[in-house]
Every structure is written in C-alpha cells, then in structure tokens.
Design a protein around this motif. Structure first.
Motif, PDB file in Angstrom:
ATOM      1  N   TYR A  60       0.818  -1.202   0.000  1.00 53.23           N
ATOM      2  CA  TYR A  60       0.000   0.000   0.000  1.00 53.23           C
ATOM      3  C   TYR A  60       0.853   1.255   0.000  1.00 53.23           C
ATOM      4  CZ  TYR A  60      -3.871  -3.040   1.447  1.00 53.23           C
ATOM      5  OH  TYR A  60      -4.826  -4.017   1.515  1.00 53.23           O
ATOM      6  N   ALA A  61       0.323   2.290  -0.609  1.00 55.49           N
ATOM      7  CA  ALA A  61       0.924   3.604  -0.473  1.00 55.49           C
ATOM      8  C   ALA A  61       0.676   4.095   0.956  1.00 55.49           C
ATOM      9  CB  ALA A  61       0.312   4.577  -1.470  1.00 55.49           C
ATOM     10  N   ASP A  62       1.618   4.841   1.491  1.00 56.25           N
ATOM     11  CA  ASP A  62       1.465   5.351   2.858  1.00 56.25           C
ATOM     12  C   ASP A  62       0.202   6.194   3.012  1.00 56.25           C
ATOM     13  OD1 ASP A  62       5.036   5.899   3.442  1.00 56.25           O
ATOM     14  OD2 ASP A  62       3.787   4.106   3.651  1.00 56.25           O
ATOM     15  N   SER A  63      -0.181   6.885   1.960  1.00 59.75           N
ATOM     16  CA  SER A  63      -1.317   7.803   2.037  1.00 59.75           C
ATOM     17  C   SER A  63      -2.651   7.088   2.234  1.00 59.75           C
ATOM     18  CB  SER A  63      -1.381   8.663   0.778  1.00 59.75           C
ATOM     19  OG  SER A  63      -1.495   7.850  -0.376  1.00 59.75           O
ATOM     20  N   VAL A  64      -2.703   5.787   1.933  1.00 63.60           N
ATOM     21  CA  VAL A  64      -3.963   5.052   2.043  1.00 63.60           C
ATOM     22  C   VAL A  64      -3.892   3.918   3.058  1.00 63.60           C
ATOM     23  CG1 VAL A  64      -4.482   5.606  -0.351  1.00 63.60           C
ATOM     24  CG2 VAL A  64      -3.510   3.362   0.215  1.00 63.60           C
ATOM     25  N   LYS A  65      -2.719   3.667   3.604  1.00 63.34           N
ATOM     26  CA  LYS A  65      -2.540   2.564   4.537  1.00 63.34           C
ATOM     27  C   LYS A  65      -3.457   2.736   5.741  1.00 63.34           C
ATOM     28  CE  LYS A  65       1.661   1.310   4.382  1.00 63.34           C
ATOM     29  NZ  LYS A  65       3.129   1.245   4.569  1.00 63.34           N
ATOM     30  N   GLY A  66      -4.182   1.670   6.069  1.00 67.71           N
ATOM     31  CA  GLY A  66      -5.120   1.726   7.185  1.00 67.71           C
ATOM     32  C   GLY A  66      -6.515   2.165   6.796  1.00 67.71           C
ATOM     33  N   ARG A  67      -6.655   2.719   5.597  1.00 66.95           N
ATOM     34  CA  ARG A  67      -7.982   3.164   5.130  1.00 66.95           C
ATOM     35  C   ARG A  67      -8.465   2.331   3.941  1.00 66.95           C
ATOM     36  NH1 ARG A  67      -8.622   8.029   2.914  1.00 66.95           N
ATOM     37  NH2 ARG A  67      -6.480   8.173   2.116  1.00 66.95           N
ATOM     38  N   PHE A  68      -7.564   1.949   3.059  1.00 66.37           N
ATOM     39  CA  PHE A  68      -7.918   1.188   1.867  1.00 66.37           C
ATOM     40  C   PHE A  68      -7.468  -0.260   2.016  1.00 66.37           C
ATOM     41  CE2 PHE A  68      -7.803   4.897  -1.446  1.00 66.37           C
ATOM     42  CZ  PHE A  68      -8.654   5.630  -0.631  1.00 66.37           C
ATOM     43  N   THR A  69      -8.239  -1.162   1.422  1.00 63.74           N
ATOM     44  CA  THR A  69      -7.884  -2.579   1.439  1.00 63.74           C
ATOM     45  C   THR A  69      -8.048  -3.159   0.043  1.00 63.74           C
ATOM     46  OG1 THR A  69      -8.632  -2.816   3.727  1.00 63.74           O
ATOM     47  CG2 THR A  69      -8.361  -4.834   2.443  1.00 63.74           C
ATOM     48  N   ILE A  70      -7.007  -3.803  -0.442  1.00 63.08           N
ATOM     49  CA  ILE A  70      -7.082  -4.476  -1.734  1.00 63.08           C
ATOM     50  C   ILE A  70      -7.317  -5.960  -1.482  1.00 63.08           C
ATOM     51  CG2 ILE A  70      -4.571  -4.831  -1.892  1.00 63.08           C
ATOM     52  CD1 ILE A  70      -4.844  -4.361  -4.936  1.00 63.08           C
ATOM     53  N   SER A  71      -8.163  -6.556  -2.305  1.00 66.77           N
ATOM     54  CA  SER A  71      -8.457  -7.980  -2.157  1.00 66.77           C
ATOM     55  C   SER A  71      -8.754  -8.567  -3.522  1.00 66.77           C
ATOM     56  CB  SER A  71      -9.648  -8.197  -1.210  1.00 66.77           C
ATOM     57  OG  SER A  71     -10.812  -7.587  -1.728  1.00 66.77           O
ATOM     58  N   ARG A  72      -8.920  -9.868  -3.581  1.00 67.62           N
ATOM     59  CA  ARG A  72      -9.137 -10.528  -4.867  1.00 67.62           C
ATOM     60  C   ARG A  72     -10.176 -11.626  -4.736  1.00 67.62           C
ATOM     61  NH1 ARG A  72      -3.940 -14.672  -5.218  1.00 67.62           N
ATOM     62  NH2 ARG A  72      -4.430 -15.764  -3.278  1.00 67.62           N
ATOM     63  N   ASP A  73     -10.741 -11.973  -5.887  1.00 67.70           N
ATOM     64  CA  ASP A  73     -11.593 -13.144  -6.019  1.00 67.70           C
ATOM     65  C   ASP A  73     -11.032 -13.927  -7.189  1.00 67.70           C
ATOM     66  OD1 ASP A  73     -13.589 -14.997  -6.771  1.00 67.70           O
ATOM     67  OD2 ASP A  73     -15.147 -13.760  -5.873  1.00 67.70           O
ATOM     68  N   ASN A  74     -10.316 -14.997  -6.874  1.00 65.91           N
ATOM     69  CA  ASN A  74      -9.653 -15.771  -7.931  1.00 65.91           C
ATOM     70  C   ASN A  74     -10.631 -16.316  -8.953  1.00 65.91           C
ATOM     71  OD1 ASN A  74      -7.365 -15.264  -6.489  1.00 65.91           O
ATOM     72  ND2 ASN A  74      -6.769 -17.398  -6.220  1.00 65.91           N
ATOM     73  N   ALA A  75     -11.755 -16.816  -8.469  1.00 67.31           N
ATOM     74  CA  ALA A  75     -12.721 -17.454  -9.360  1.00 67.31           C
ATOM     75  C   ALA A  75     -13.294 -16.471 -10.374  1.00 67.31           C
ATOM     76  CB  ALA A  75     -13.845 -18.088  -8.552  1.00 67.31           C
ATOM     77  N   LYS A  76     -13.368 -15.216  -9.975  1.00 71.15           N
ATOM     78  CA  LYS A  76     -13.945 -14.195 -10.855  1.00 71.15           C
ATOM     79  C   LYS A  76     -12.876 -13.363 -11.554  1.00 71.15           C
ATOM     80  CE  LYS A  76     -18.155 -13.615  -8.096  1.00 71.15           C
ATOM     81  NZ  LYS A  76     -19.003 -12.652  -7.339  1.00 71.15           N
ATOM     82  N   ASN A  77     -11.598 -13.669 -11.289  1.00 73.45           N
ATOM     83  CA  ASN A  77     -10.502 -12.862 -11.851  1.00 73.45           C
ATOM     84  C   ASN A  77     -10.737 -11.384 -11.599  1.00 73.45           C
ATOM     85  OD1 ASN A  77      -8.922 -14.996 -12.952  1.00 73.45           O
ATOM     86  ND2 ASN A  77     -10.305 -15.129 -14.699  1.00 73.45           N
ATOM     87  N   THR A  78     -11.109 -11.083 -10.383  1.00 69.38           N
ATOM     88  CA  THR A  78     -11.474  -9.722 -10.025  1.00 69.38           C
ATOM     89  C   THR A  78     -10.678  -9.259  -8.818  1.00 69.38           C
ATOM     90  OG1 THR A  78     -13.716  -9.977 -10.909  1.00 69.38           O
ATOM     91  CG2 THR A  78     -13.373  -8.223  -9.293  1.00 69.38           C
ATOM     92  N   VAL A  79     -10.248  -8.021  -8.862  1.00 66.74           N
ATOM     93  CA  VAL A  79      -9.580  -7.397  -7.718  1.00 66.74           C
ATOM     94  C   VAL A  79     -10.437  -6.228  -7.256  1.00 66.74           C
ATOM     95  CG1 VAL A  79      -8.185  -5.847  -9.131  1.00 66.74           C
ATOM     96  CG2 VAL A  79      -7.387  -6.505  -6.873  1.00 66.74           C
ATOM     97  N   TYR A  80     -10.453  -6.034  -5.956  1.00 70.32           N
ATOM     98  CA  TYR A  80     -11.282  -4.995  -5.352  1.00 70.32           C
ATOM     99  C   TYR A  80     -10.413  -3.990  -4.600  1.00 70.32           C
ATOM    100  CZ  TYR A  80     -14.795  -8.626  -6.107  1.00 70.32           C
ATOM    101  OH  TYR A  80     -15.595  -9.580  -6.672  1.00 70.32           O
ATOM    102  N   LEU A  81     -10.941  -2.792  -4.462  1.00 69.11           N
ATOM    103  CA  LEU A  81     -10.311  -1.794  -3.614  1.00 69.11           C
ATOM    104  C   LEU A  81     -11.401  -1.217  -2.711  1.00 69.11           C
ATOM    105  CD1 LEU A  81      -7.629  -0.321  -2.980  1.00 69.11           C
ATOM    106  CD2 LEU A  81      -8.451   1.537  -4.456  1.00 69.11           C
ATOM    107  N   GLN A  82     -11.387  -1.617  -1.461  1.00 66.61           N
ATOM    108  CA  GLN A  82     -12.318  -1.073  -0.481  1.00 66.61           C
ATOM    109  C   GLN A  82     -11.709   0.198   0.089  1.00 66.61           C
ATOM    110  OE1 GLN A  82     -15.455  -2.165   0.518  1.00 66.61           O
ATOM    111  NE2 GLN A  82     -15.503  -0.238   1.655  1.00 66.61           N
TER     112      GLN A  82
END
Length: 126
Positions: A60-82
């Motif tokens: 993570y970039a320092d500016s978003v650490k603790g606020r943003f979360t990246i995750s994935r769904d392998n089955a859907k080949n999808t990445v998310y940014l909360q």
C-alpha cells in the motif's frame, strides 16, 4: 492480451466508503500482480495498492494505509479496492493495472504494469 474493466466509482462525502472492482479477462493466466493507481487533475499517476496474485501479498501507499484494502476473487478474476474514511484528497480517476511479473506488486511505478483499465472517477466532497 488482458482486458481490465473497472467499476464502482462515484461521489461520496468525506468519511464515507466506496468499493472499486476490476474484472480481468483474456489471457489472465499471464497476470501475476494487480494493482490500483490514481490520477488527480494536473498530477502524475500515483500508486495506491497492489497484490501478488499467487500469494496474495499486498502493498500500500502510505497515504492510504489503514484506510484502503485491496483484495481478490480468484474465481472471478477480479480485484477490489475497499476505500474507507475517504478524504477530499482521494479525489481522482482510479485505474486498475495488471502485470506479468509477480514482483510488480511492490513496485510503485506505473511502468511496472503491462495492462490498464479505462479508469473510474472517484470524487470526495468535504
């Protein structure tokens, strides 16, 4: 080739949350890292977050650490940014990116990525 399609951008007040999605299609077996960048008007594109597709390590970039979360769904080949606790300075066009090199997940340079989505606008009001 790999195609990336982002969705989930929009308008939010400061302190609110949004979730971005990025669906990958095409030669997805060649993708080893996926990430998010953003670009505000008049500024350079900057790294936000990324993950190693094989072992799910995240960076993570320092500016978003603790606020943003990246995750994935392998089955859907999808990445998310909360994105939580949004701030006006988070306003930008957010781009999804994919790399054929696993080490790119910790590389903040846009040039480390091979494929890009069209971008989705995120606007945060104060």
């Amino acid at each position: 080739q790999v195609q990336l399609v982002e969705s989930g951008g929009g308008f939010m007040q400061a302190g609110g949350s949004l979730r971005l999605s990025c669906a990958a299609s095409g030669r997805t077996f060649s993708v080893y890292a996926m990430g998010w960048f953003r670009q505000a008007p008049g500024k350079e594109r900057e790294f936000v977050a990324a993950l190693n597709w094989s072992n799910a390590r995240k960076y993570y970039a320092d500016s978003v650490k603790g606020r943003f979360t990246i995750s994935r769904d392998n089955a859907k080949n999808t990445v998310y940014l909360q994105m939580n606790s949004l701030k006006p300075e988070d306003t930008a066009v957010y781009y999804c990116a994919a790399s054929r090199y696993s080490g790119s997940y910790s590389d903040t340079r846009p040039g480390a990525y091979d494929y890009w989505g069209q971008g989705t606008q995120v606007t945060v009001s104060s």
